[in-house]
Design a protein around this motif. Structure first.
Motif, PDB file in Angstrom:
ATOM      1  N   ARG A  33      33.187  41.774  27.804  1.00 56.11           N
ATOM      2  CA  ARG A  33      33.078  40.629  28.704  1.00 56.11           C
ATOM      3  C   ARG A  33      34.383  40.497  29.463  1.00 56.11           C
ATOM      4  O   ARG A  33      35.458  40.687  28.889  1.00 56.11           O
ATOM      5  N   CYS A  34      34.263  40.182  30.724  1.00 53.89           N
ATOM      6  CA  CYS A  34      35.431  40.118  31.607  1.00 53.89           C
ATOM      7  C   CYS A  34      36.571  39.348  30.931  1.00 53.89           C
ATOM      8  O   CYS A  34      36.377  38.257  30.395  1.00 53.89           O
ATOM      9  N   CYS A  35      37.744  39.951  30.970  1.00 57.55           N
ATOM     10  CA  CYS A  35      38.883  39.416  30.218  1.00 57.55           C
ATOM     11  C   CYS A  35      39.459  38.137  30.806  1.00 57.55           C
ATOM     12  O   CYS A  35      40.310  37.501  30.188  1.00 57.55           O
ATOM     13  N   CYS A  36      39.005  37.737  31.996  1.00 57.93           N
ATOM     14  CA  CYS A  36      39.532  36.499  32.566  1.00 57.93           C
ATOM     15  C   CYS A  36      38.883  35.298  31.896  1.00 57.93           C
ATOM     16  O   CYS A  36      39.340  34.177  32.048  1.00 57.93           O
ATOM     17  N   GLY A  37      37.795  35.557  31.149  1.00 55.16           N
ATOM     18  CA  GLY A  37      37.129  34.453  30.478  1.00 55.16           C
ATOM     19  C   GLY A  37      35.883  33.990  31.207  1.00 55.16           C
ATOM     20  O   GLY A  37      35.199  33.076  30.753  1.00 55.16           O
ATOM     21  N   CYS A  38      35.564  34.645  32.327  1.00 53.17           N
ATOM     22  CA  CYS A  38      34.373  34.221  33.081  1.00 53.17           C
ATOM     23  C   CYS A  38      33.092  34.644  32.361  1.00 53.17           C
ATOM     24  O   CYS A  38      32.014  34.163  32.679  1.00 53.17           O
ATOM     25  N   GLY A  39      33.218  35.564  31.408  1.00 52.45           N
ATOM     26  CA  GLY A  39      32.081  35.901  30.567  1.00 52.45           C
ATOM     27  C   GLY A  39      31.140  36.939  31.130  1.00 52.45           C
ATOM     28  O   GLY A  39      30.155  37.294  30.497  1.00 52.45           O
ATOM     29  N   PRO A  72      33.131  36.956  41.100  1.00 55.32           N
ATOM     30  CA  PRO A  72      33.904  35.930  41.823  1.00 55.32           C
ATOM     31  C   PRO A  72      35.368  35.906  41.383  1.00 55.32           C
ATOM     32  O   PRO A  72      36.250  35.586  42.172  1.00 55.32           O
ATOM     33  N   CYS A  73      35.642  36.266  40.136  1.00 60.32           N
ATOM     34  CA  CYS A  73      37.022  36.181  39.643  1.00 60.32           C
ATOM     35  C   CYS A  73      37.892  37.308  40.192  1.00 60.32           C
ATOM     36  O   CYS A  73      39.106  37.188  40.227  1.00 60.32           O
ATOM     37  N   ARG A  74      37.256  38.417  40.619  1.00 62.20           N
ATOM     38  CA  ARG A  74      37.978  39.583  41.126  1.00 62.20           C
ATOM     39  C   ARG A  74      39.135  39.982  40.212  1.00 62.20           C
ATOM     40  O   ARG A  74      40.234  40.325  40.683  1.00 62.20           O
ATOM     41  N   SER A  75      38.944  39.916  38.917  1.00 65.38           N
ATOM     42  CA  SER A  75      40.051  40.247  38.030  1.00 65.38           C
ATOM     43  C   SER A  75      40.245  41.763  37.970  1.00 65.38           C
ATOM     44  O   SER A  75      39.317  42.540  38.178  1.00 65.38           O
ATOM     45  N   HIS A  76      41.454  42.135  37.700  1.00 60.49           N
ATOM     46  CA  HIS A  76      41.850  43.537  37.703  1.00 60.49           C
ATOM     47  C   HIS A  76      42.862  43.741  36.581  1.00 60.49           C
ATOM     48  O   HIS A  76      43.877  43.059  36.537  1.00 60.49           O
TER      49      HIS A  76
HETATM   50 ZN   LIG Z   1      36.197  37.393  35.217  1.00 62.79          ZN
END
Ligand SMILES: [Zn+2]
Length: 139
Positions: A33-39, A72-76
């Protein structure tokens, strides 16, 4: 989140826990799951032209970095020895360049460059993807 735990599984479970990188060697894929917490679910296929997984006996690393440009979070970030290393957000041109490079790598790998035609790349990609999903999901 700064750390992930890896879990080797045969089949990726339906419900994923946060902070866990599920690795199915049988199916050549890793999911977390995306590490930014967006799930959101991030699927990283392990193939010669997608991601490589390095297991050193205790921790796992994924190469290259994971860019969730479609979220939407565009995390990298990078996953290096179970640690999450945040990377910068990329400009659109850089994402496009990386995607183009990935397409060319795939085209070369799957032989679609024969005759100098790049036009079929997407369908080759889709075929590979279809095969991937059918391997991945258990009925
Ligand atoms: Zn995310």
């Amino acid at each position: 989140m700064i750390k992930l735990n890896h879990k080797f599984v045969e089949f990726i479970p339906d419900a994923l826990d946060d902070g866990v990188l599920y690795v199915s060697l049988t199916h050549g894929t890793a999911v977390h799951r995306c590490c930014c917490g967006c799930g959101r679910e991030v699927v990283t296929p392990l193939t010669p032209t997608d991601w490589k997984l390095i297991f050193d006996g205790e921790t796992v690393s994924l190469y290259p970095s994971i860019g969730n440009w479609n979220f939407p979070c565009r995390s990298h970030y990078w996953i290096t020895q179970n640690r999450i290393e945040w990377a910068e957000d990329w400009d659109d041109w850089r994402i496009a360049a990386a995607e183009e490079k990935g397409r060319r790598m795939k085209a070369k790998f799957y032989g679609a460059l024969e005759g100098g035609q790049l036009g079929d790349t997407d369908s080759v990609h889709e075929k590979a993807r279809g095969k991937f999903w059918s391997r991945f999901w258990k009925d």
